[in-house]
Write an enzyme that holds these catalytic residues in place. Structure first.
Site, PDB file in Angstrom:
ATOM      1  CE  LYS A  77     -47.510  -3.693  45.235  1.00  0.00           C
ATOM      2  NZ  LYS A  77     -48.193  -2.335  45.405  1.00  0.00           N
TER       3      LYS A  77
ATOM      4  CG  ASN B 264     -46.074  -7.296  46.799  1.00  0.00           C
ATOM      5  OD1 ASN B 264     -46.156  -8.071  45.956  1.00  0.00           O
ATOM      6  ND2 ASN B 264     -47.270  -6.690  47.040  1.00  0.00           N
TER       7      ASN B 264
ATOM      8  N   GLY C  59     -48.508   2.770  46.488  1.00  0.00           N
ATOM      9  CA  GLY C  59     -48.177   3.422  45.277  1.00  0.00           C
ATOM     10  C   GLY C  59     -48.308   4.673  44.850  1.00  0.00           C
TER      11      GLY C  59
ATOM     12  CB  SER D  50     -45.822   5.544  50.037  1.00  0.00           C
ATOM     13  OG  SER D  50     -46.658   5.593  48.915  1.00  0.00           O
TER      14      SER D  50
ATOM     15  CG  HIS E 170     -51.592  -6.594  48.298  1.00  0.00           C
ATOM     16  ND1 HIS E 170     -52.059  -5.796  47.565  1.00  0.00           N
ATOM     17  CD2 HIS E 170     -50.363  -6.054  48.839  1.00  0.00           C
ATOM     18  CE1 HIS E 170     -51.333  -4.760  47.513  1.00  0.00           C
ATOM     19  NE2 HIS E 170     -50.327  -5.023  48.273  1.00  0.00           N
TER      20      HIS E 170
ATOM     21  CD  GLU F  52     -49.395  -3.364  52.346  1.00  0.00           C
ATOM     22  OE1 GLU F  52     -48.457  -2.973  52.131  1.00  0.00           O
ATOM     23  OE2 GLU F  52     -50.198  -4.058  51.628  1.00  0.00           O
TER      24      GLU F  52
ATOM     25  CD  GLU G 276     -51.606  -3.495  44.372  1.00  0.00           C
ATOM     26  OE1 GLU G 276     -50.824  -4.261  44.057  1.00  0.00           O
ATOM     27  OE2 GLU G 276     -51.110  -2.288  44.871  1.00  0.00           O
TER      28      GLU G 276
HETATM   29  P1  PGA Z   1     -46.051   0.451  47.778  1.00  0.00           P
HETATM   30  O1  PGA Z   1     -46.653  -0.907  47.786  1.00  0.00           O
HETATM   31  O2  PGA Z   1     -44.518   0.335  48.761  1.00  0.00           O
HETATM   32  O3  PGA Z   1     -45.354   0.499  46.328  1.00  0.00           O
HETATM   33  O4  PGA Z   1     -46.764   1.920  47.992  1.00  0.00           O
HETATM   34  C1  PGA Z   1     -47.032  -1.508  49.227  1.00  0.00           C
HETATM   35  C2  PGA Z   1     -47.902  -2.632  48.976  1.00  0.00           C
HETATM   36  O5  PGA Z   1     -48.630  -2.652  48.254  1.00  0.00           O
HETATM   37  O6  PGA Z   1     -47.409  -3.667  49.745  1.00  0.00           O
END
Ligand code: PGA
Length: 250
Positions: free
Chosen positions: A12, A10, A169, A208, A93, A163, A95
């Site tokens: 983003k 992803n 992140g 992560s 997601h 998640e 976010e």
């Molecule tokens: P990350 O994000 O691997 O940077 O923690 C995962 C995600 O948001 O799908």
């Protein structure tokens, strides 16, 4: 039925036409891992060039609108991303839930819209740090699944992604026990809702996940792959994750 592992990236709001060069190496690694499904969600503007550059790789969208068309300035529909070459979309997601205040009902509507247009869906759920600290993580995730899973959800076109928001992140991950426990809870919830076909549905872990912890996490029961943010941006970080899944799938 054994569930094939899915490693999904992803990007983003990252990437550029120049960055698509990373996909060449990722596609090569994916071709060398025939027992693993590999997919990358990219910003809407990069779907068409990414698909043109690496047609063998499943390219996806990071979100779609719940309507097929209409007066929704700035939004993109499932049919539009499909026409651009997307094979799937991420929905719900954290976010989007956080920044855009999207609800589980939005995720439900968007999943249905994506399915109508022939896209497969990665539907995300996950608790916040505050919810976990309050001992509510299980209930939050169960309620998100309850409210966002489409009625006709099926493993053929829908994958769930757990998640934990606080792991995204941040470089923090839950303990292996906590990941396994939440995936078991998610599996049980799916089974309650759609019966034994839930046994075929993949449940990804995200937050992560890197080449350093992928093997351990992917080996957990009910972890059928990963949704990867930061470590999907470059081939040197993403390919080791594909290889970790490949090693467990042969
Ligand atoms: P990350 O994000 O691997 O940077 O923690 C995962 C995600 O948001 O799908």
């Amino acid at each position: 039925m054994a569930r094939r592992k899915l490693i999904a990236g992803n990007w983003k709001m990252n990437g550029s036409l120049a960055a698509l060069a990373e996909l060449d190496t990722i596609a090569t690694a994916a071709a060398a891992a025939p027992n693993v499904d590999v997919a990358i969600a990219v910003p809407a503007t990069l779907i068409a060039p990414a698909h043109a550059r690496v047609p063998s790789l499943a390219i996806g969208a990071e979100d779609v609108h719940e309507a097929d068309s209409g007066a929704h300035t700035g939004c993109v529909s499932a049919s539009m991303v499909r026409e651009a070459g997307a094979a799937f979309t991420i929905v719900g997601h954290s976010e989007r839930r956080g920044d855009q205040h999207e609800t589980s009902h939005d995720a439900y509507m968007k999943s249905a819209a994506a399915h109508r247009q022939g896209l497969t869906v990665i539907l995300c759920v996950g608790e916040t740090q505050a919810e976990r600290d309050a001992g509510r993580a299980e209930r939050v995730v169960q309620a998100q699944i309850e409210k966002s899973l489409p009625d006709d959800a099926h493993a053929d076109w829908l994958t769930l992604a757990y998640e934990p928001r606080w792991a995204i992140g941040t470089g923090w991950t839950p303990s292996m026990e906590d990941i396994a426990a939440m995936h078991a809870i998610a599996r049980a919830k799916l089974r309650q809702m759609i019966g034994d076909t839930a046994l075929d549905m993949r449940i990804l872990y995200g937050g992560s996940l890197t080449g350093a912890n992928a093997a351990e996490i992917l080996a957990l029961e009910n972890v059928d792959g990963a949704l990867v943010g930061g470590a999907s941006l470059t081939a040197d970080k993403f390919v080791p994750i594909i290889e970790a899944a490949k090693a467990q799938s042969t």
